[in-house]
Design a protein around this motif. Structure first.
Motif, mmCIF file in Angstrom:
data_model
loop_
_atom_site.group_PDB
_atom_site.id
_atom_site.type_symbol
_atom_site.label_atom_id
_atom_site.label_comp_id
_atom_site.label_asym_id
_atom_site.label_seq_id
_atom_site.Cartn_x
_atom_site.Cartn_y
_atom_site.Cartn_z
ATOM 1 N N HIS A 1 0.855 -1.180 0.000
ATOM 2 C CA HIS A 1 0.000 0.000 0.000
ATOM 3 C C HIS A 1 0.896 1.237 0.000
ATOM 4 O O HIS A 1 1.475 1.581 1.031
ATOM 5 N N GLN B 1 2.478 4.810 0.405
ATOM 6 C CA GLN B 1 2.212 5.908 1.320
ATOM 7 C C GLN B 1 1.565 7.096 0.612
ATOM 8 O O GLN B 1 0.758 7.799 1.206
ATOM 9 N N ASN C 1 -2.352 6.934 0.748
ATOM 10 C CA ASN C 1 -2.949 6.510 2.010
ATOM 11 C C ASN C 1 -4.398 6.976 2.158
ATOM 12 O O ASN C 1 -5.086 6.551 3.067
ATOM 13 N N TRP C 2 -4.889 7.781 1.260
ATOM 14 C CA TRP C 2 -6.278 8.266 1.256
ATOM 15 C C TRP C 2 -7.197 7.339 0.466
ATOM 16 O O TRP C 2 -8.406 7.542 0.425
ATOM 17 N N GLU D 1 -8.275 3.204 -0.465
ATOM 18 C CA GLU D 1 -8.213 1.751 -0.275
ATOM 19 C C GLU D 1 -9.095 1.119 -1.330
ATOM 20 O O GLU D 1 -10.160 1.647 -1.654
ATOM 21 N N LYS E 1 -10.563 8.195 1.923
ATOM 22 C CA LYS E 1 -10.462 8.547 3.337
ATOM 23 C C LYS E 1 -9.813 9.915 3.511
ATOM 24 O O LYS E 1 -8.952 10.296 2.730
ATOM 25 N N GLU F 1 -8.297 12.027 6.941
ATOM 26 C CA GLU F 1 -8.066 11.959 8.392
ATOM 27 C C GLU F 1 -8.812 13.057 9.132
ATOM 28 O O GLU F 1 -9.432 12.820 10.155
ATOM 29 N N LYS G 1 -11.570 11.218 10.597
ATOM 30 C CA LYS G 1 -11.657 9.902 9.949
ATOM 31 C C LYS G 1 -12.889 9.770 9.055
ATOM 32 O O LYS G 1 -13.636 8.795 9.124
#
Length: 139
Positions: A2, A4, A7-8, A10, A44, A46, A53
């Protein structure tokens, strides 16, 4: 793996296939699930202002037709369902344990039968569109 930089995001793909025949060669086993594929992605963030989240998930579930049936079964046509989920942790104090999710399953209100359903033979279809709001506290 995955990255970096992503990371937003999936994404997932799940698949299943099963085949069942009677050992004496006289036909198919009853109530064997047809081939299926489920795929989707989640975006996603944060933090989104004071919300934490936050996410949006879209899932697509494809179920193939089941034509390899036992002597007393009827075949079942395939179908495709789409679900969407939007969730977040609302700004309700430091270390909030509240989570809220809005969802819509079977977004396009597809009329379908599940091959493994024991009530499909009397004409009862699976549920149509379902819209909801889930508010939960986790401890």
């Amino acid at each position: 793996m995955h990255p970096q930089a992503l990371n937003w995001l999936e994404a997932f793909v799940k698949a299943g296939w099963m085949r069942g025949k009677l050992t004496n060669g006289s036909g198919n086993l009853p109530y064997i699930s047809p081939a299926k594929l489920k795929t989707g992605f989640t975006l996603k963030k944060e933090t989104l202002g004071k919300w934490e989240k936050s996410y949006v998930t879209v899932e697509v579930f494809a179920n193939s037709a089941q034509n390899r049936v036992a002597a007393y079964e009827s075949s079942t046509p395939g179908f495709i369902l789409t679900d969407i989920f939007v969730g977040t942790i609302p700004p309700l104090g430091k270390n909030s344990r509240w989570k809220v999710t809005a969802f819509c399953t079977n977004l396009f209100n597809v009329s379908y039968y599940n091959h493994l359903s024991l009530i499909k033979t009397i004409g009862v279809r699976e549920p149509g569109r379902n819209i909801g709001l889930q508010w939960r506290y986790e401890w």
